[in-house]
Write a protein that holds these residues in place. Structure first.
Motif, PDB file in Angstrom:
ATOM      1  N   ILE A  19       0.823  -1.208   0.000  1.00 19.07           N
ATOM      2  CA  ILE A  19       0.000   0.000   0.000  1.00 19.07           C
ATOM      3  C   ILE A  19       0.858   1.259   0.000  1.00 19.07           C
ATOM      4  O   ILE A  19       0.526   2.248  -0.667  1.00 19.07           O
ATOM      5  CB  ILE A  19      -0.956   0.008   1.212  1.00 19.07           C
ATOM      6  CG1 ILE A  19      -1.987  -1.117   1.076  1.00 19.07           C
ATOM      7  CG2 ILE A  19      -1.664   1.345   1.342  1.00 19.07           C
ATOM      8  CD1 ILE A  19      -2.871  -1.010  -0.155  1.00 19.07           C
ATOM      9  N   GLN A  20       1.978   1.245   0.719  1.00 19.08           N
ATOM     10  CA  GLN A  20       2.852   2.422   0.772  1.00 19.08           C
ATOM     11  C   GLN A  20       3.381   2.774  -0.611  1.00 19.08           C
ATOM     12  O   GLN A  20       3.406   3.942  -1.013  1.00 19.08           O
ATOM     13  CB  GLN A  20       4.020   2.164   1.733  1.00 19.08           C
ATOM     14  CG  GLN A  20       3.619   2.183   3.194  1.00 19.08           C
ATOM     15  CD  GLN A  20       4.814   2.064   4.123  1.00 19.08           C
ATOM     16  OE1 GLN A  20       5.955   2.263   3.710  1.00 19.08           O
ATOM     17  NE2 GLN A  20       4.567   1.728   5.374  1.00 19.08           N
ATOM     18  N   THR A  21       3.809   1.756  -1.358  1.00 13.80           N
ATOM     19  CA  THR A  21       4.318   1.988  -2.713  1.00 13.80           C
ATOM     20  C   THR A  21       3.200   2.484  -3.625  1.00 13.80           C
ATOM     21  O   THR A  21       3.384   3.428  -4.399  1.00 13.80           O
ATOM     22  CB  THR A  21       4.919   0.694  -3.283  1.00 13.80           C
ATOM     23  OG1 THR A  21       5.944   0.217  -2.405  1.00 13.80           O
ATOM     24  CG2 THR A  21       5.534   0.933  -4.651  1.00 13.80           C
ATOM     25  N   TYR A  65      14.371  -1.817   2.272  1.00 15.28           N
ATOM     26  CA  TYR A  65      14.669  -2.385   3.587  1.00 15.28           C
ATOM     27  C   TYR A  65      15.446  -1.372   4.423  1.00 15.28           C
ATOM     28  O   TYR A  65      16.463  -0.835   3.981  1.00 15.28           O
ATOM     29  CB  TYR A  65      15.492  -3.662   3.415  1.00 15.28           C
ATOM     30  CG  TYR A  65      15.916  -4.307   4.709  1.00 15.28           C
ATOM     31  CD1 TYR A  65      15.032  -5.084   5.444  1.00 15.28           C
ATOM     32  CD2 TYR A  65      17.203  -4.141   5.198  1.00 15.28           C
ATOM     33  CE1 TYR A  65      15.424  -5.680   6.636  1.00 15.28           C
ATOM     34  CE2 TYR A  65      17.606  -4.731   6.385  1.00 15.28           C
ATOM     35  CZ  TYR A  65      16.708  -5.497   7.096  1.00 15.28           C
ATOM     36  OH  TYR A  65      17.110  -6.088   8.278  1.00 15.28           O
ATOM     37  N   LYS A  66      14.948  -1.107   5.630  1.00 11.26           N
ATOM     38  CA  LYS A  66      15.633  -0.212   6.561  1.00 11.26           C
ATOM     39  C   LYS A  66      16.244  -1.004   7.703  1.00 11.26           C
ATOM     40  O   LYS A  66      17.427  -0.912   7.981  1.00 11.26           O
ATOM     41  CB  LYS A  66      14.655   0.838   7.092  1.00 11.26           C
ATOM     42  CG  LYS A  66      15.317   1.945   7.890  1.00 11.26           C
ATOM     43  CD  LYS A  66      14.307   3.032   8.255  1.00 11.26           C
ATOM     44  CE  LYS A  66      14.988   4.166   9.000  1.00 11.26           C
ATOM     45  NZ  LYS A  66      14.005   5.227   9.372  1.00 11.26           N
ATOM     46  N   ASN A  67      15.429  -1.787   8.384  1.00 11.74           N
ATOM     47  CA  ASN A  67      15.912  -2.708   9.412  1.00 11.74           C
ATOM     48  C   ASN A  67      14.877  -3.818   9.588  1.00 11.74           C
ATOM     49  O   ASN A  67      13.925  -3.906   8.822  1.00 11.74           O
ATOM     50  CB  ASN A  67      16.192  -1.970  10.740  1.00 11.74           C
ATOM     51  CG  ASN A  67      15.014  -1.154  11.212  1.00 11.74           C
ATOM     52  OD1 ASN A  67      13.886  -1.645  11.298  1.00 11.74           O
ATOM     53  ND2 ASN A  67      15.252   0.122  11.506  1.00 11.74           N
ATOM     54  N   MET A  68      15.064  -4.635  10.596  1.00 13.06           N
ATOM     55  CA  MET A  68      14.206  -5.809  10.786  1.00 13.06           C
ATOM     56  C   MET A  68      12.737  -5.459  11.006  1.00 13.06           C
ATOM     57  O   MET A  68      11.858  -6.262  10.708  1.00 13.06           O
ATOM     58  CB  MET A  68      14.704  -6.628  11.983  1.00 13.06           C
ATOM     59  CG  MET A  68      16.046  -7.295  11.767  1.00 13.06           C
ATOM     60  SD  MET A  68      15.930  -8.794  10.792  1.00 13.06           S
ATOM     61  CE  MET A  68      15.258  -9.939  11.987  1.00 13.06           C
ATOM     62  N   SER A 127      11.261  -2.220  10.149  1.00 15.58           N
ATOM     63  CA  SER A 127      10.711  -1.084   9.398  1.00 15.58           C
ATOM     64  C   SER A 127      11.239  -1.052   7.964  1.00 15.58           C
ATOM     65  O   SER A 127      12.301  -1.598   7.662  1.00 15.58           O
ATOM     66  CB  SER A 127      11.029   0.246  10.103  1.00 15.58           C
ATOM     67  OG  SER A 127      12.425   0.433  10.190  1.00 15.58           O
ATOM     68  N   GLN A 128      10.447  -0.396   7.100  1.00 18.68           N
ATOM     69  CA  GLN A 128      10.811  -0.247   5.705  1.00 18.68           C
ATOM     70  C   GLN A 128      10.874   1.251   5.370  1.00 18.68           C
ATOM     71  O   GLN A 128      10.377   2.081   6.119  1.00 18.68           O
ATOM     72  CB  GLN A 128       9.790  -0.940   4.792  1.00 18.68           C
ATOM     73  CG  GLN A 128       9.665  -2.432   5.019  1.00 18.68           C
ATOM     74  CD  GLN A 128       8.819  -2.775   6.233  1.00 18.68           C
ATOM     75  OE1 GLN A 128       7.745  -2.200   6.434  1.00 18.68           O
ATOM     76  NE2 GLN A 128       9.286  -3.690   7.063  1.00 18.68           N
ATOM     77  N   GLU A 129      11.498   1.547   4.235  1.00 18.62           N
ATOM     78  CA  GLU A 129      11.694   2.947   3.854  1.00 18.62           C
ATOM     79  C   GLU A 129      11.298   3.140   2.389  1.00 18.62           C
ATOM     80  O   GLU A 129      11.874   2.516   1.493  1.00 18.62           O
ATOM     81  CB  GLU A 129      13.159   3.337   4.055  1.00 18.62           C
ATOM     82  CG  GLU A 129      13.471   4.775   3.713  1.00 18.62           C
ATOM     83  CD  GLU A 129      14.943   5.098   3.924  1.00 18.62           C
ATOM     84  OE1 GLU A 129      15.263   6.303   3.983  1.00 18.62           O
ATOM     85  OE2 GLU A 129      15.764   4.169   4.015  1.00 18.62           O
ATOM     86  N   ALA A 147      12.751  -5.977   2.137  1.00 21.96           N
ATOM     87  CA  ALA A 147      11.731  -5.207   2.862  1.00 21.96           C
ATOM     88  C   ALA A 147      10.420  -5.981   2.943  1.00 21.96           C
ATOM     89  O   ALA A 147       9.726  -5.944   3.960  1.00 21.96           O
ATOM     90  CB  ALA A 147      11.511  -3.862   2.174  1.00 21.96           C
ATOM     91  N   GLU A 148      10.089  -6.701   1.863  1.00 22.82           N
ATOM     92  CA  GLU A 148       8.862  -7.505   1.843  1.00 22.82           C
ATOM     93  C   GLU A 148       8.895  -8.588   2.921  1.00 22.82           C
ATOM     94  O   GLU A 148       7.927  -8.775   3.662  1.00 22.82           O
ATOM     95  CB  GLU A 148       8.694  -8.152   0.470  1.00 22.82           C
ATOM     96  CG  GLU A 148       7.480  -9.070   0.369  1.00 22.82           C
ATOM     97  CD  GLU A 148       7.481  -9.897  -0.907  1.00 22.82           C
ATOM     98  OE1 GLU A 148       6.786 -10.947  -0.939  1.00 22.82           O
ATOM     99  OE2 GLU A 148       8.181  -9.532  -1.865  1.00 22.82           O
ATOM    100  N   HIS A 149      10.017  -9.313   3.014  1.00 20.44           N
ATOM    101  CA  HIS A 149      10.131 -10.367   4.033  1.00 20.44           C
ATOM    102  C   HIS A 149      10.112  -9.776   5.439  1.00 20.44           C
ATOM    103  O   HIS A 149       9.539 -10.363   6.354  1.00 20.44           O
ATOM    104  CB  HIS A 149      11.424 -11.167   3.818  1.00 20.44           C
ATOM    105  CG  HIS A 149      11.395 -12.040   2.613  1.00 20.44           C
ATOM    106  ND1 HIS A 149      10.326 -12.860   2.316  1.00 20.44           N
ATOM    107  CD2 HIS A 149      12.306 -12.240   1.620  1.00 20.44           C
ATOM    108  CE1 HIS A 149      10.570 -13.521   1.198  1.00 20.44           C
ATOM    109  NE2 HIS A 149      11.748 -13.164   0.756  1.00 20.44           N
TER     110      HIS A 149
END
Length: 294
Positions: free
Chosen positions: A99-101, A181-184, A186-188, A244-246
């Motif tokens: 949804i963010q994309t 991918y930002k970290n375990m 969160s996504q960016e 980021a998806e995983h």
């Protein structure tokens, strides 16, 4: 008793769901470790090649001496046609990842439509394709089954079509949108202008790669760099999006597992209350029956 059976059936159903979401979380955790490693290994190269091209763009725009003339570095303030390549997942159950994309793409569409600029969408991933098809929004190109198993060859195929149209002056700008991918946990969201190559306001002169004297002609080196820049930005977007998806799916499945656990506790409490009420009712009936026999 019918009420007790219904509650017991619900408890069993939620417990089965909890087992599924727990298993999916474990699978996503294992896949994330591999995807995270690939993304981290590729990030250094992606950053460096972007720095090199940004510095070249800065030098060309700063000195404009006619030594190098390329449409890839001429920033068009009034584009007429813009290509937007966006990456979503092939699968769901990953929270708000897709949804963010999609929201970012819809925002770009709205902004450019207000400026009377034509936007051509290039969708990568089944979720994005399905959404825009359902909305009746035309997709210029679409690629399913790529975001779940990225390859450099497929990245080349996706980006080269857009770049060739830019070279042929069919488009004036190419934008790449993906959730990275930002970290375990969160996504960016990343929105990158692929071409024209963005020029920074200033470039540090120390350790500049532009001080090196190339053996080949400048045009050959620039063409080679540009080719790698386009292809690798697309490839990195695919593997960064996969990591980021995983990450998003692992977090979503953990939340689902915790919610299922809470639901089981609520249903168990309701079951115990209903069972207690049933026992109390039976005791009252027995006592009432004994009393009536006296």
């Amino acid at each position: 008793m019918a009420n007790l059976k219904e509650i017991k059936r619900k408890i069993k159903s939620v417990q089965n769901t909890q087992k599924t979401t727990r298993a999916m979380k474990l699978v996503s955790t294992a896949k994330l470790k591999r995807a995270e490693m690939a993304a981290k290994q590729s990030r250094v190269y992606a950053i460096k090649i972007n720095e090199v091209l940004s510095e070249i763009a800065y030098k060309i725009n700063q000195y404009k001496n006619g030594a190098v003339e390329s449409r890839f570095f001429d920033k068009d303030e009034t584009p007429k046609v813009v290509d937007v390549i966006f990456v979503t997942a092939d699968k769901g159950l990953c929270g708000g990842f897709n949804i963010q994309t999609i929201k970012a793409v819809r925002k770009l569409l709205s902004e450019y439509e207000e400026q009377k600029i034509t936007v051509r969408l290039h969708a990568v991933g089944r979720k994005g394709i399905a959404f825009f098809n359902f909305q009746g929004i035309e997709l210029h190109t679409s690629y399913a089954g790529v975001s779940s198993s990225p390859s450099y060859e497929k990245a080349q195929e996706i980006v080269q079509k857009a770049i060739q149209d830019f070279i042929d002056k069919k488009t004036d700008k190419v934008i790449l949108v993906h959730n990275g991918y930002k970290n375990m946990i969160s996504q960016e969201l990343k929105v990158v202008d692929v071409v024209p190559v963005d020029s920074p306001l200033e470039v540090l002169e120390t350790n500049s790669l532009m001080e090196l004297e190339p053996d080949e002609s400048g045009e050959e080196i620039l063409d080679s760099l540009l080719q790698k820049y386009f292809e690798y930005n697309m490839y990195y977007a695919l593997i960064d999006s996969l990591a980021a998806e995983h990450s998003a799916r692992m977090q979503a499945m953990e939340n689902a597992t915790n919610n299922a656990k809470e639901r089981v506790n609520v249903l168990t409490l309701a079951y115990n209350k209903a069972r207690q009420e049933s026992i109390t009712t039976e005791l009252i009936e027995i006592i009432s029956g004994v009393e009536s026999m006296k």
